[in-house]
Scaffold this active site. Structure first.
Site, PDB file in Angstrom:
ATOM      1  N   LYS A   1       0.875  -1.337  -0.060  1.00 29.77           N
ATOM      2  CA  LYS A   1       0.018   0.032   0.006  1.00 29.77           C
ATOM      3  C   LYS A   1       0.744   1.164  -0.097  1.00 29.77           C
ATOM      4  O   LYS A   1       1.971   1.219   0.735  1.00 29.77           O
ATOM      5  CB  LYS A   1      -0.908  -0.119   1.282  1.00 29.77           C
ATOM      6  CG  LYS A   1      -1.995   1.047   1.531  1.00 29.77           C
ATOM      7  CD  LYS A   1      -2.633   0.981   2.521  1.00 29.77           C
ATOM      8  CE  LYS A   1      -4.064   2.183   2.676  1.00 29.77           C
ATOM      9  NZ  LYS A   1      -4.596   1.938   4.019  1.00 29.77           N
TER      10      LYS A   1
ATOM     11  N   SER B   1      -9.713   1.624   2.785  1.00 32.74           N
ATOM     12  CA  SER B   1      -8.985   2.442   2.118  1.00 32.74           C
ATOM     13  C   SER B   1      -7.729   1.458   1.393  1.00 32.74           C
ATOM     14  O   SER B   1      -7.195   2.118   0.387  1.00 32.74           O
ATOM     15  CB  SER B   1      -8.243   3.321   3.101  1.00 32.74           C
ATOM     16  OG  SER B   1      -7.287   2.853   4.026  1.00 32.74           O
TER      17      SER B   1
ATOM     18  N   SER C   1      -9.863  -0.946   7.339  1.00 34.94           N
ATOM     19  CA  SER C   1      -9.284  -0.697   5.732  1.00 34.94           C
ATOM     20  C   SER C   1      -8.535  -1.900   5.459  1.00 34.94           C
ATOM     21  O   SER C   1      -8.003  -1.832   4.160  1.00 34.94           O
ATOM     22  CB  SER C   1      -8.376   0.561   5.687  1.00 34.94           C
ATOM     23  OG  SER C   1      -9.158   1.516   5.601  1.00 34.94           O
TER      24      SER C   1
HETATM   25  N1  GLN Z   1     -13.180   3.626   6.315  1.00 34.28           N
HETATM   26  C1  GLN Z   1     -12.489   4.203   7.652  1.00 34.28           C
HETATM   27  C2  GLN Z   1     -12.364   5.668   7.503  1.00 34.28           C
HETATM   28  O1  GLN Z   1     -12.667   6.248   6.593  1.00 34.28           O
HETATM   29  C3  GLN Z   1     -11.540   3.300   8.078  1.00 34.28           C
HETATM   30  C4  GLN Z   1     -10.458   3.776   7.503  1.00 34.28           C
HETATM   31  C5  GLN Z   1      -9.323   2.930   7.631  1.00 34.28           C
HETATM   32  O2  GLN Z   1      -9.224   1.899   8.307  1.00 34.28           O
HETATM   33  N2  GLN Z   1      -8.010   3.331   7.206  1.00 34.28           N
HETATM   34  O3  GLN Z   1     -11.484   6.108   8.354  1.00 34.28           O
END
Ligand code: GLN
Length: 500
Positions: A79, A154, A178
């Protein structure tokens, strides 16, 4: 079978027997990415062919010398929030578009020492804020099961890369879901370890008390192998745990059995509004399967689940507002300086143009929650509720070994369906956020299809009981065929794609 279809363990045995070289393995994956990715899922932000070929040659030398480490010669995608020396690392943001780190993060380095071959960096929501990868400053990634749908987020690029068979494994980060949610939506395994189990040194921070690195794989055994390489204390990360690291593959049993394992089903994770019936049906069937393997099931309550989202959306933005203050248009990458402009103009222009809408929304929310007068009412209150959420889990774990339920309330949704409604987007993480707030390990395993799209089963364990989580996930996986289903993009071969 082509090389790109193989799991880590299968590739390893061919590499160790010298039936294939690491360079051939790397090239097969790189060729596939170059032929398929730009016109299909768009999982990759940067493909690092030269770097990968160099690493593959070094791995071949080690293999020739008789070394047989489990990840030696195995390709990986990272990532783009994990720093890589000399290789652009953007965190999905325009503000870091040209940021080239001077060092590798601890995990990048550990993987390199283990002999993995880095193929490139994957797309993501800007600074890991989002659930669909549509918040990337560059382009959205698509789901390998249906190109009109999101891969989740994400870490959508990393999940899609494994689901499209661009790499046998990838790394993502999970702050509120995420890794697990995109894992579920792309039909692969996604594992968030206990907070502090894997070093965050060299991970570009979103919310430091929640961020955790973890793997995407196509089998649970592969997940255990990756965990063996990345888990463990790191003096460079003050929140990294000192606890010894077991051999995670030792927890996996040949004969799948869950005799004596007590599994809790939280009432709050079922029959909730917005839950897709097909997801609920698949998860219930998965739970019956766990029972038929000998698990003892019991219904429990995690009563503070309903405050999970509100708590998270105070704590995560508060931490991100502090972490992102360093991107000021002076240090790091983007700097917009008009002739004659003062320092304040540089800040304003660089941040104004460098950050996307969701990032700005969160920085504003977080700054507000931390401001004097509101701190006690919002931030401090959220911290107290966080403790209550953790206590819910603690009391369940007095009687149970793990908690099981859905990973996400829906399957992959169409691109654009939720971009105008932040709240609808946030609801994706209903079942993953409490685990993150409590710092616990959680995995998503493929558990069926709803309308032809993958559904994930989430298994949440006690702090530092990664082995227990992997053991349950493995028993489930070995007694079902869901992990063997391949996405349409995975089934597309590079040669056909080129001639199309
Ligand atoms: N979807 C969640 C957010 O927008 C979690 C994101 C994540 O785990 N990085 O913060």
């Amino acid at each position: 079978m082509s090389l790109t279809e193989l799991s880590i363990t299968e590739l390893h045995s061919r590499l160790a027997r010298r039936e294939v070289s690491a360079l051939e393995v790397a090239r097969a994956h790189l060729d596939r990415i170059e032929a398929l990715d730009p016109m299909t899922v768009r999982a990759m932000l940067t493909v690092t062919r030269d770097h990968a070929e160099r690493q593959a040659r070094a791995a071949d030398a080690r293999l020739t010398a008789g070394e047989t480490a489990p990840l030696l010669g195995i390709p990986v995608v990272l990532k783009d929030v994990l720093t890589t020396r000399g290789i652009r690392t953007t965190a999905g943001s325009k503000i870091l578009e040209r940021f080239v780190p001077l060092e590798d993060g601890t995990i990048t380095q550990r993987l390199a020492e283990a002999g993995t071959i880095m193929l490139g960096k994957s797309n993501m929501d800007e600074f890991a804020m989002g659930s669909s990868t549509e918040n990337s400053s560059f382009f959205p990634t698509r789901n390998p099961w249906d190109l009109d749908r999101v891969p989740g987020g994400s870490s959508g690029g990393s999940a899609a890369a494994v689901g499209a068979e661009f790499a046998p494994f990838s790394l993502g980060t999970d702050t509120g879901g995420s890794i697990r949610q995109p894992g579920a939506l792309c039909g692969v395994i996604g594992f968030k370890p206990t907070y502090g189990r894997v070093s965050r040194y060299g991970l570009i921070a979103f919310a430091s008390s929640l961020d955790q690195i973890g793997p995407f794989t196509r089998t649970v055994e592969d997940c255990a192998l990756v965990m063996n390489a990345i888990a463990g204390h790191d003096p460079c990360d003050s929140t990294s745990l000192q606890a010894p690291v077991p051999d995670y593959t030792a927890a996996l049993q040949k004969e799948p059995s869950l005799k004596g394992v007590r599994l809790a089903l939280p009432r709050e994770y079922f029959d909730v509004e917005g839950m897709e019936p097909g997801v609920e049906a698949a998860v219930k069937a998965a739970i019956n399967q766990l029972e038929s393997l000998g698990a003892e099931l019991g219904e429990v309550s995690l009563p503070h689940t309903r405050y999970g989202l509100a708590t998270y959306y105070l704590i995560a933005p508060a931490e991100c507002s502090a972490n992102l203050a360093r991107y000021d248009g002076v240090k790091y990458s983007l700097s917009i300086r008009e002739p004659g402009a003062g320092l304040w103009d540089v800040y304003e222009r660089s941040r104004g143009e460098g950050f996307g809408r969701e990032v700005k929304r969160r920085v504003i929310l977080g700054t507000y929650a931390l401001s004097s007068g509101y701190y006690d009412a919002y931030y401090l209150k959220a911290q107290k509720v966080r403790t209550l959420i953790k206590q819910d889990f603690d009391s369940v774990f007095e009687h149970y070994d793990a908690v099981v339920g859905p990973t996400s309330p829906t399957v992959a949704f169409p691109i654009g369906a939720k971009t105008q409604d932040p709240l609808a987007m946030y609801l994706n993480d209903l079942f993953t956020i409490p685990t993150s707030l409590a710092g616990l390990p959680g995995i998503s395993v493929p558990a069926g299809l709803s309308n032809g799209l993958p559904v994930g089963l989430q298994i949440i364990g006690k702090a530092l009981d990664e082995s227990g989580v992997l053991r349950i996930a493995h028993a489930f996986e070995q007694s079902t065929h869901w992990h063997t289903l391949r996405s349409p993009i995975a089934q597309m071969d590079a040669a056909t794609a080129r001639s199309a």
